[in-house]
Design an enzyme around this catalytic site. Structure first.
Site, mmCIF file in Angstrom:
data_model
loop_
_atom_site.group_PDB
_atom_site.id
_atom_site.type_symbol
_atom_site.label_atom_id
_atom_site.label_comp_id
_atom_site.label_asym_id
_atom_site.label_seq_id
_atom_site.Cartn_x
_atom_site.Cartn_y
_atom_site.Cartn_z
ATOM 1 N N GLU A 127 56.153 31.212 34.351
ATOM 2 C CA GLU A 127 57.253 31.870 35.085
ATOM 3 C C GLU A 127 58.377 30.932 35.508
ATOM 4 O O GLU A 127 58.845 30.989 36.646
ATOM 5 C CB GLU A 127 56.693 32.606 36.311
ATOM 6 C CG GLU A 127 55.649 33.646 35.949
ATOM 7 C CD GLU A 127 55.177 34.481 37.141
ATOM 8 O OE1 GLU A 127 55.538 34.162 38.293
ATOM 9 O OE2 GLU A 127 54.429 35.445 36.910
ATOM 10 N N ASN A 169 54.288 30.840 29.498
ATOM 11 C CA ASN A 169 53.912 32.212 29.869
ATOM 12 C C ASN A 169 54.910 32.782 30.868
ATOM 13 O O ASN A 169 55.313 32.091 31.818
ATOM 14 C CB ASN A 169 52.512 32.151 30.505
ATOM 15 C CG ASN A 169 51.856 33.500 30.706
ATOM 16 O OD1 ASN A 169 51.752 34.282 29.763
ATOM 17 N ND2 ASN A 169 51.412 33.773 31.922
ATOM 18 N N HIS A 205 53.335 42.983 32.265
ATOM 19 C CA HIS A 205 53.083 43.852 33.421
ATOM 20 C C HIS A 205 54.101 44.983 33.310
ATOM 21 O O HIS A 205 55.268 44.826 33.679
ATOM 22 C CB HIS A 205 53.258 43.076 34.724
ATOM 23 C CG HIS A 205 52.251 41.982 34.904
ATOM 24 N ND1 HIS A 205 50.899 42.226 35.034
ATOM 25 C CD2 HIS A 205 52.383 40.634 34.963
ATOM 26 C CE1 HIS A 205 50.254 41.086 35.172
ATOM 27 N NE2 HIS A 205 51.132 40.094 35.120
ATOM 28 N N GLU A 232 48.709 39.250 30.183
ATOM 29 C CA GLU A 232 48.356 39.823 31.494
ATOM 30 C C GLU A 232 48.618 41.324 31.509
ATOM 31 O O GLU A 232 49.097 41.881 32.502
ATOM 32 C CB GLU A 232 49.162 39.137 32.611
ATOM 33 C CG GLU A 232 48.994 37.632 32.645
ATOM 34 C CD GLU A 232 49.677 36.958 33.826
ATOM 35 O OE1 GLU A 232 50.061 37.646 34.793
ATOM 36 O OE2 GLU A 232 49.835 35.718 33.771
ATOM 37 N N ASP A 234 48.992 45.058 31.941
ATOM 38 C CA ASP A 234 48.623 46.222 32.751
ATOM 39 C C ASP A 234 49.821 47.161 32.739
ATOM 40 O O ASP A 234 50.953 46.731 32.553
ATOM 41 C CB ASP A 234 48.138 45.863 34.173
ATOM 42 C CG ASP A 234 49.017 44.891 34.938
ATOM 43 O OD1 ASP A 234 50.199 44.726 34.572
ATOM 44 O OD2 ASP A 234 48.529 44.305 35.923
HETATM 45 C C1 XIL Z 1 47.904 37.361 40.568
HETATM 46 C C2 XIL Z 1 46.447 37.674 40.854
HETATM 47 O O1 XIL Z 1 46.074 38.778 40.076
HETATM 48 C C3 XIL Z 1 46.258 37.954 42.319
HETATM 49 O O2 XIL Z 1 44.868 38.052 42.615
HETATM 50 C C4 XIL Z 1 46.864 36.847 43.163
HETATM 51 O O3 XIL Z 1 46.790 37.201 44.530
HETATM 52 C C5 XIL Z 1 48.301 36.607 42.778
HETATM 53 O O4 XIL Z 1 48.377 36.324 41.394
HETATM 54 N N1 XIL Z 1 51.604 36.628 37.134
HETATM 55 C C6 XIL Z 1 50.633 35.678 36.917
HETATM 56 C C7 XIL Z 1 49.291 35.838 37.545
HETATM 57 O O5 XIL Z 1 50.842 34.765 36.119
HETATM 58 O O6 XIL Z 1 48.710 34.603 37.872
HETATM 59 C C8 XIL Z 1 49.348 36.699 38.774
HETATM 60 O O7 XIL Z 1 48.020 36.922 39.221
HETATM 61 C C9 XIL Z 1 50.066 37.997 38.479
HETATM 62 C C10 XIL Z 1 51.488 37.735 38.056
#
Ligand code: XIL
Length: 298
Positions: A127, A169, A205, A232, A234
């Protein structure tokens, strides 16, 4: 095949989940994990605050639980994440300049060395680009140590674990837009200058829609000579959830350098997106329509 992991494997891909060490004792959770998935990512346990809570003192207990879970399943283990502006330990948040740069590179070296030879792919930097139309780097304490902090991190990771694929990422890079183009230009520059980078992770996401150029965006990165992974995934619950999951799956299968998909949790109740029910299994561990949609697409 009848599971996500086996179906993905038949297409020379993996299908993974982010997992939490504290949930491995939950029998429903561990049954789904071991049945369905052939890759794991530590949801939090390998992050900077978890692995180096005080400077120079490294704690790998929970990260190792994730690693051992994955290894015992014969699964790939994605490493997440060596450097990020979030979930930094307090001591790092209070550093700047060369003290922070040196601490960050040492962190990369130490953690990548601890897991040497055991990680399929590391999210070396997470990020680092700004949202919106600038295509620029995100302002952060790490960025303020100098624009070369990302390449320094990748070089340190390569030196520590030459076998791991090294990924950049990010989120909101899931279509062709200013942010993804900023990342694209960095990857192109790294490839042209020989900075070690092997893969780009697209967090994905997603809300109730998906960019129409999702696959084209994956392909343009692959065409730079890096693997791409959905890291990641969802998707907000809505009328389109199952379709969006299928679209992502089909896009990965259509891009030969897309090596796998990871969903960010197992059951809706395991998700960080509270109330959005964005995953493939419901709170009771039952398969949702989105699960069937992915399995049919694989
Ligand atoms: C999130 C986790 O799912 C949570 O449990 C934590 O509190 C915060 O981080 N982008 C990412 C992940 O790269 O590491 C994050 O994970 C979600 C957003």
């Amino acid at each position: 095949a009848t599971t996500l992991g086996a179906s993905a494997a038949a297409k020379n891909r993996y299908f993974g989940a982010a997992i939490a060490a504290g949930k491995l004792g939950d029998s429903t959770y561990s049954r789904i994990l071991t049945t369905e998935f052939n890759s794991v990512t530590a949801e939090n346990e390998m992050k900077w605050d978890a692995t180096e809570p005080s400077q120079g003192r490294f704690t790998y207990t929970n990260g190792d639980r994730i690693l051992n879970q994955g290894t015992s399943m014969g699964a790939k283990v994605r490493g997440h994440a060596l450097l990020w502006h979030q979930q930094q330990p307090g001591w790092a948040q209070s550093l700047s300049g060369s003290a922070l740069r040196n601490a960050a590179i040492n962190h990369v070296t130490q953690v990548a060395t601890h897991y040497k030879g055991k990680i399929y792919a590391w999210d070396v930097v997470n990020e680092a680009f700004a949202d919106g139309g600038s295509g620029a780097r995100r302002d952060s304490n790490l960025q303020r140590t100098g624009n070369d902090w990302i390449e320094a991190a990748f070089r340190a990771a390569r030196a520590a674990d030459p076998a791991a694929k090294l990924c950049y990422n990010d989120y909101n890079t899931d279509g062709v837009n200013a942010k993804s183009t900023g990342v694209y230009n960095m990857v192109r520059d790294f490839k042209s200058r020989g900075v070690p980078i092997d893969c780009v992770g697209f967090q994905s996401h997603l809300g109730t829609g998906i960019p129409s150029d999702y696959q084209a965006n994956l392909q343009r990165f692959a065409d730079l000579g890096v693997d791409v992974q959905i890291t990641e995934l969802d998707v907000a619950q809505g009328s389109n959830q199952a379709n969006i999951y299928a679209t992502v799956t089909n896009a990965c299968l259509a891009v030969s350098r897309c090596t796998g998909i990871t969903v960010w949790g197992i059951r809706d109740s395991d998700s960080w997106r509270t109330g959005e029910n964005p995953l493939l299994f419901d709170n009771s561990g039952n398969k949702k329509a989105a699960y069937t949609s992915v399995l049919n697409a694989l």
